[in-house]
Design a protein around this motif. Sequence first.
Motif, PDB file in Angstrom:
ATOM      1  N   UNK A 115      48.624  43.269  40.224  1.00 30.39           N
ATOM      2  CA  UNK A 115      49.974  43.555  39.733  1.00 30.39           C
ATOM      3  C   UNK A 115      50.825  44.161  40.847  1.00 30.39           C
ATOM      4  N   UNK A 116      51.883  43.466  41.221  1.00 31.02           N
ATOM      5  CA  UNK A 116      52.711  43.923  42.346  1.00 31.02           C
ATOM      6  C   UNK A 116      53.392  45.260  42.062  1.00 31.02           C
ATOM      7  N   UNK A 143      54.367  40.669  54.623  1.00 31.06           N
ATOM      8  CA  UNK A 143      53.952  41.330  53.385  1.00 31.06           C
ATOM      9  C   UNK A 143      55.030  42.296  52.913  1.00 31.06           C
ATOM     10  N   UNK A 144      55.544  42.061  51.690  1.00 29.55           N
ATOM     11  CA  UNK A 144      56.656  42.847  51.173  1.00 29.55           C
ATOM     12  C   UNK A 144      56.256  43.785  50.039  1.00 29.55           C
ATOM     13  N   UNK A 145      54.959  43.969  49.837  1.00 30.70           N
ATOM     14  CA  UNK A 145      54.466  44.910  48.828  1.00 30.70           C
ATOM     15  C   UNK A 145      53.099  45.398  49.270  1.00 30.70           C
ATOM     16  N   UNK A 160      50.542  39.955  30.639  1.00 24.15           N
ATOM     17  CA  UNK A 160      51.980  40.078  30.471  1.00 24.15           C
ATOM     18  C   UNK A 160      52.691  40.614  31.709  1.00 24.15           C
ATOM     19  N   UNK A 161      51.966  40.924  32.764  1.00 22.75           N
ATOM     20  CA  UNK A 161      52.633  41.387  33.973  1.00 22.75           C
ATOM     21  C   UNK A 161      53.366  40.246  34.654  1.00 22.75           C
ATOM     22  N   UNK A 162      53.029  38.988  34.323  1.00 13.70           N
ATOM     23  CA  UNK A 162      53.628  37.822  34.958  1.00 13.70           C
ATOM     24  C   UNK A 162      54.769  37.274  34.102  1.00 13.70           C
ATOM     25  N   UNK A 168      64.387  45.207  49.267  1.00 13.25           N
ATOM     26  CA  UNK A 168      63.728  44.584  50.415  1.00 13.25           C
ATOM     27  C   UNK A 168      62.323  44.090  50.083  1.00 13.25           C
ATOM     28  N   UNK A 169      61.890  44.292  48.850  1.00  9.05           N
ATOM     29  CA  UNK A 169      60.530  43.917  48.475  1.00  9.05           C
ATOM     30  C   UNK A 169      60.481  42.613  47.684  1.00  9.05           C
TER      31      UNK A 169
END
Length: 348
Positions: free
Chosen positions: A103-104, A162-164, A203-205, A296-297
């Motif tokens: 989960x991001x 990589x943004x997270x 449900x995170x997606x 920015x993420x």
Amino acid sequence: MSETSSAATATPPNTAAPGTTVAVTGAEGFIGSHLVEALVATGHRVRAMVQYNSFSSFGWLETLPNDVMAHVEVVLGDVRDPGSVGGLLRGTEAVYHLAALIAIPYSYRAPHSYVETNVTGTLNVLEAVRHLEIPRLVHTSTSEIYGTAQTVPITEDHPVNTQSPYAASKAGGDRLADSYHAGFGTPVVTLRPFNTFGPRQSMRAVIPTVIGQVAAGQTTITLGDLRPTRDFTFVKDTAAAFLAVGTAPAADVVGRTFNAGTGGEISVGDLVALVGKLMDTPLDVREDAQRVRPADAEVMRLVCDASRLRAATGWAPAHTLEGGLEHTIAFFRDPANLARYKTDLYNV
């Protein structure tokens, strides 16, 4: 992953033929449970690692038919523990390593746990494969390591951005896999799925978020940014991609990285409209600030070039986006399945 390795002095044998025992980490999860089904359907015996819990829950494996589970040995364990991993892998012919924190948004809250699972956990799997001389390891990457597309479609040579914390931890696991192939000749192949969707997804997606809310009777849908575009791949096609790289001749795949995606692209906003059409429900979409990533993420565009995977294994997606959505809608419209979800809560 590098295409060649000076340290790999011998070509690993072909592996994971029907009838052999293979291991799957993260087997209780969304993609993992579909992969277990696919492996059994092709004649494999599966040793399935499920993260230890005091409820003895086997996750989504508990929903699989008895004739599937008759060929599955469930092992409660944890990839963060080397002994647990070694016990799982001993006596297997191939390992499909899917266990990960994914989960991001949650990766911003608990980044240490992502490193422990996605980096250290991967290290433990690599070490066990190396010392036990397992003939094949399929390591799971993610399209998130590319960040917002700089060129499209995205090939495996696209720069890593990589943004997270999640993406960074997965990139760390990828680099470890690269290094073990280069330094020890470990027979690793990396599969990099783009956005997988289908029955059993959390449900995170975005797709289950939309379908789940509509199936629960809601017509006002809360989401984050509607502008990003994604390449959505139906889960059975992703499972088939894992099988393809896990069973292909070693010379064709070991030491290589493969994207898995459709090459199609749709924005979140257009996706919501399509789901509304397929569910025959007009939708009012509202932005929920807590669902929006930092400026920015946010990865704004992902679209896959899977030509390398197709050339090496013959894999190609068998489902259209609409066809996959119809299967997913049918799953969430089943009251027994919908009852497993909390559609009124934001799932990080």
